[in-house]
Design a protein around this motif. Structure first.
Motif, short mmCIF file in Angstrom:
data_model
loop_
_atom_site.label_atom_id
_atom_site.label_comp_id
_atom_site.label_asym_id
_atom_site.label_seq_id
_atom_site.Cartn_x
_atom_site.Cartn_y
_atom_site.Cartn_z
N SER A 23 0.83 -1.21 0.00
CA SER A 23 0.00 0.00 0.00
C SER A 23 0.86 1.26 0.00
O SER A 23 0.55 2.23 -0.70
CB SER A 23 -0.95 0.00 1.20
OG SER A 23 -1.85 -1.08 1.13
N ARG A 24 1.96 1.24 0.77
CA ARG A 24 2.85 2.41 0.79
C ARG A 24 3.47 2.63 -0.58
O ARG A 24 3.53 3.77 -1.07
CB ARG A 24 3.95 2.22 1.84
CG ARG A 24 3.48 2.39 3.28
CD ARG A 24 4.67 2.53 4.22
NE ARG A 24 5.51 1.33 4.19
CZ ARG A 24 5.34 0.27 4.99
NH1 ARG A 24 4.33 0.26 5.86
NH2 ARG A 24 6.15 -0.77 4.93
N GLN A 78 0.79 3.86 -3.02
CA GLN A 78 0.42 5.25 -2.73
C GLN A 78 1.46 6.21 -3.29
O GLN A 78 1.12 7.26 -3.84
CB GLN A 78 0.28 5.44 -1.22
CG GLN A 78 -0.08 6.85 -0.78
CD GLN A 78 -1.56 7.15 -0.88
OE1 GLN A 78 -2.38 6.28 -0.61
NE2 GLN A 78 -1.90 8.37 -1.25
N GLN A 79 2.73 5.86 -3.17
CA GLN A 79 3.80 6.72 -3.68
C GLN A 79 3.71 6.90 -5.18
O GLN A 79 4.00 7.97 -5.71
CB GLN A 79 5.16 6.15 -3.28
CG GLN A 79 5.47 6.25 -1.80
CD GLN A 79 6.78 5.55 -1.44
OE1 GLN A 79 7.40 4.89 -2.27
NE2 GLN A 79 7.20 5.71 -0.20
N THR A 118 -2.86 7.27 -4.46
CA THR A 118 -4.06 6.75 -3.82
C THR A 118 -3.78 5.33 -3.35
O THR A 118 -2.78 4.73 -3.76
CB THR A 118 -5.26 6.76 -4.80
OG1 THR A 118 -6.46 6.45 -4.11
CG2 THR A 118 -5.06 5.78 -5.94
N SER A 119 -4.64 4.79 -2.50
CA SER A 119 -4.43 3.44 -2.00
C SER A 119 -4.87 2.41 -3.04
O SER A 119 -5.67 2.72 -3.93
CB SER A 119 -5.23 3.23 -0.71
OG SER A 119 -6.62 3.22 -1.01
#
Length: 280
Positions: free
Chosen positions: A95-96, A99-100, A104-105
């Motif tokens: 998820s990190r 997101q980067q 968004t997730s």
């Protein structure tokens, strides 16, 4: 670096790319990769970056996230399974990273899509009709899942850099010949391609081609490559039936910015659909 030396190193790094793409679900081992390249770890790291323009970690991260975004748009696999298949040890780590790259997730991306398509909206994508001149390309064939064509692009880029074929006018293009909705995944045919200023001589598996001049409908897509199929659905399902035009051959894509340094939601892709010439 002398041309012969650069070409020799490019062949070795090409073997490293084969290994990386076959083992995206594993953490890259510097010593293993250096051994494949027949280089010391010290020299391997520097030569890889010099030829690829990025580190091994960046190549792997880019490939993993690209494949994962395709799974999120085309499958209903649980997010932990998508994370694991993409090579991440936990959903939190995936998820990190996602997101980067996407802003968004993964869950929000799947549920809402960065470019949600309403087929009733006629102005969802800008389309222009252009007279496109002939141009030369060097290409590398890919067969299988279109979302995995990144390996062919990496190998093509490596070849072009080692041969000195790249300049400020180089265009990166994708040619796709089959409909994923009706063709088995393992039979999908495509080419990763780069434009060149003149006809060149190449050896297999690379191919030199000339793309003939054509009248084309050009659709501008903004956003991740994994959402390009939305644009295709709109182009063929909405714009084409209302346009009165007929397609001549399969479409191709022109990638207008660098996916390695551009936020996913800002990626620009022009889809070219060659049209049957107008009757005189």
């Amino acid at each position: 670096m002398k041309p012969a030396t650069r070409a020799r190193y490019a062949t070795r790094i090409g073997q490293v790319l084969d290994y990386l793409y076959d083992h995206l679900d594993q953490e890259p081992d510097l010593y293993r990769l250096a051994d494949i390249a027949c280089l010391s770890p010290y020299h391997f790291h520097r030569i890889y970056r010099a030829l690829m323009g990025e580190s091994v970690a960046q190549t792997v991260r880019r490939a993993r996230i690209h494949l994962a975004s395709g799974e999120l748009t085309r499958s209903n696999r649980p997010l932990p399974d998508v994370a694991q298949r993409a090579g991440y040890g936990s959903l939190a780590a995936f998820s990190r990273a996602f997101q980067q790259q996407f802003g968004t997730s993964p869950g929000r991306f799947r549920n809402h899509r960065l470019l949600a398509l309403n087929p009733q909206e006629s102005n969802m994508y800008p389309v222009t009709i252009r007279e496109c001149p002939a141009f030369h390309i060097v290409a590398l064939a890919h067969q299988g899942n279109y979302m995995k064509i990144g390996e062919a692009f990496d190998k093509l880029m490596l070849k072009c850099r080692s041969e000195g074929w790249l300049d400020e006018s180089t265009r990166w293009l994708g040619f796709y010949y089959d409909d994923p909705a009706t063709t088995p995944e393992n039979e999908l045919r495509s080419h990763a391609a780069a434009s060149v200023s003149h006809t060149i001589m190449v050896e297999p598996p690379f191919e030199a081609m000339t793309i003939p001049a054509a009248r084309c409908a050009v659709l501008r897509h903004t956003g991740p490559y994994s959402t390009l199929h939305d644009a295709y659905h709109w182009l063929f399902g909405h714009w084409l039936p209302q346009s009165g035009e007929q397609p001549a051959i399969s479409p191709f894509e022109d990638y207008l910015n660098d996916p390695g340094s551009t936020p996913q939601q800002q990626l620009l892709t022009d889809i070219y659909l060659p049209l049957v010439p107008l009757a005189r």
